[in-house]
Design an enzyme around this catalytic site. Structure first.
Site, PDB file in Angstrom:
ATOM      1  N   LYS A  18      -0.485  -4.412  -4.174  1.00 21.20           N
ATOM      2  CA  LYS A  18       0.706  -3.614  -3.908  1.00 21.20           C
ATOM      3  C   LYS A  18       1.497  -4.074  -2.681  1.00 21.20           C
ATOM      4  O   LYS A  18       2.626  -3.628  -2.477  1.00 21.20           O
ATOM      5  CB  LYS A  18       0.335  -2.139  -3.781  1.00 21.20           C
ATOM      6  CG  LYS A  18      -0.140  -1.541  -5.098  1.00 21.20           C
ATOM      7  CD  LYS A  18       0.974  -1.555  -6.138  1.00 21.20           C
ATOM      8  CE  LYS A  18       0.551  -0.884  -7.432  1.00 21.20           C
ATOM      9  NZ  LYS A  18       1.627  -0.867  -8.432  1.00 21.20           N
ATOM     10  N   SER A  63     -10.963  -1.294 -10.951  1.00 25.80           N
ATOM     11  CA  SER A  63      -9.926  -1.812 -11.849  1.00 25.80           C
ATOM     12  C   SER A  63     -10.111  -3.313 -12.075  1.00 25.80           C
ATOM     13  O   SER A  63      -9.791  -3.827 -13.150  1.00 25.80           O
ATOM     14  CB  SER A  63      -8.520  -1.489 -11.331  1.00 25.80           C
ATOM     15  OG  SER A  63      -8.234  -2.197 -10.151  1.00 25.80           O
TER      16      SER A  63
HETATM   17  N1  PMP Z   1      -5.731  -1.468  -9.565  1.00 23.92           N
HETATM   18  C1  PMP Z   1      -5.537  -0.749  -8.455  1.00 23.92           C
HETATM   19  C2  PMP Z   1      -6.696  -0.519  -7.537  1.00 23.92           C
HETATM   20  C3  PMP Z   1      -4.272  -0.210  -8.193  1.00 23.92           C
HETATM   21  O1  PMP Z   1      -4.071   0.529  -7.068  1.00 23.92           O
HETATM   22  C4  PMP Z   1      -3.229  -0.436  -9.115  1.00 23.92           C
HETATM   23  C5  PMP Z   1      -1.885   0.193  -8.875  1.00 23.92           C
HETATM   24  N2  PMP Z   1      -1.838   1.538  -9.323  1.00 23.92           N
HETATM   25  C6  PMP Z   1      -3.480  -1.189 -10.270  1.00 23.92           C
HETATM   26  C7  PMP Z   1      -4.738  -1.700 -10.448  1.00 23.92           C
HETATM   27  C8  PMP Z   1      -2.450  -1.412 -11.346  1.00 23.92           C
HETATM   28  O2  PMP Z   1      -1.300  -2.092 -10.966  1.00 23.92           O
HETATM   29  P1  PMP Z   1       0.101  -1.745 -11.607  1.00 23.92           P
HETATM   30  O3  PMP Z   1       0.568  -0.458 -10.979  1.00 23.92           O
HETATM   31  O4  PMP Z   1       0.971  -2.896 -11.251  1.00 23.92           O
HETATM   32  O5  PMP Z   1      -0.063  -1.573 -13.075  1.00 23.92           O
END
Ligand code: PMP
Length: 324
Positions: A44, A272
């Site tokens: 991010k 994630s």
């Molecule tokens: N993994 C984590 C730990 C995140 O904070 C995010 C953002 N919400 C994502 C994956 C997914 O990224 P995106 O918002 O670009 O889909």
């Protein structure tokens, strides 16, 4: 050759390493982009820098103004890193349940953190952010869930870095979807390069992105943090037409994988990334057997952040004791 010194920490956002996964099939390498190498330690940071610089350029906000964002955490940290260097104030509206490490880091970076009740979910946080923006002059809500600059940040930075590193030989892109900015930026770039590139969206079981592809998804709670949605209508950036398949990964598989990645491959990554790794390996296995046909025998995925951010939630405990 060493790089010359950076003028400030914002210049160090991006250009993260791309690393081969040891557990991939031999004939179909899987590459992971390690986003914890950013200064705020997540993917991010890219959108924090990109969105604020673009909004300053366009006059949507001026130096001395305030950025207000509803966020579960990583985006707040990314925006706070950028705001501090761009002479902007930052206020984050965070539902209570999200990891305390993230809220402490936002405050350490000089931002104000306002909590909303867990029961009101992200919707409550979004509403409160807009109320605050109405009260404050020269303030802006970037709103990562609907701002095309989120997708553009990845189209302009993450995707060209990956394609440069692999000299264009990318057969499949597989990434988790929270806002879906990461995957949509990669997908758009990939499809422009070769319209046959496979695009896989990763979500936890219980999340409802799959319903956008006509699959009956059963809604449920999940512990995997940062990806998934309970209401795809709020994830305005997600374009089902750019996605071949939505790949669901159980919390248990994501958790087993994040532990394996640490133990066997030295990656300190969170849930994630565990889910993304499982899904990317499954896609690679299908390419290997010939079930999936892609322009190049390779899969690229993204590891969005580090497990250190979730130690208070017991990320390395047994599955049952992991408080996702
Ligand atoms: N993994 C984590 C730990 C995140 O904070 C995010 C953002 N919400 C994502 C994956 C997914 O990224 P995106 O918002 O670009 O889909």
């Amino acid at each position: 050759m060493s790089a010359p010194p950076a003028a400030n920490v914002l210049e160090t956002v991006g250009r993260t390493p791309l690393v081969s996964l040891g557990a991939a099939p031999e004939s179909v390498p899987v590459y992971a982009k390690l986003e914890s190498f950013n200064p705020g330690a997540s993917v991010k940071d890219r959108i924090g820098k990109y969105m604020l610089e673009a909004m300053l350029d366009r006059g949507a906000i001026s130096p001395g103004g305030t950025v207000i964002e509803p966020t579960a955490g990583n985006t707040g940290i990314g925006i706070a890193v950028a705001a501090g260097q761009l002479d902007l104030d930052a206020v984050f509206v965070v539902p209570e349940r999200f990891s305390v490490e993230k809220q402490q880091l936002m405050a350490a970076l000089g931002a104000e953190v306002i909590n909303t009740p867990t029961s009101e979910g992200m919707g409550g946080a979004i509403e409160r952010a807009h109320e605050l923006a109405d009260e404050l002059e020269d303030s802006v809500v970037p709103q990562q869930f609907s701002n095309p600059l989120n997708t553009e940040a990845h189209y302009e930075t993450t995707a060209p870095e990956i394609y440069g590193a692999l000299e264009g030989a990318v057969g499949a892109v597989v990434a988790g979807c929270g806002t879906a900015g990461t995957l949509m930026g990669l997908a758009r770039y990939a499809r422009e390069r070769d319209s046959d590139t496979y695009v896989g969206a990763v979500e936890p079981e219980g999340s409802l992105y799959a319903t956008t592809k006509g699959i009956d998804g059963e809604e449920g709670e999940y512990k995997t943090e940062g990806i998934g949605t309970h209401d795809p209508a709020t994830n305005e950036l997600f374009e089902p037409d750019l996605v071949d398949e939505v790949l669901q990964v159980s919390d248990r598989d994501a958790h087993d994988e994040l532990k394996r990645l640490a133990r066997e491959e030295g990656h300190l990554v969170a849930s994630s990334a565990g889910a993304a790794s499982v899904a990317a390996r499954r896609v690679a296995a299908r390419i290997e057997t010939g079930e999936l046909e892609v322009p190049y025998d390779s899969v690229v995925t993204v590891f969005p952040d580090s497990s250190e951010r979730y130690l208070s939630k017991g990320i390395y405990r047994e599955f049952e004791e992991w408080d996702g």
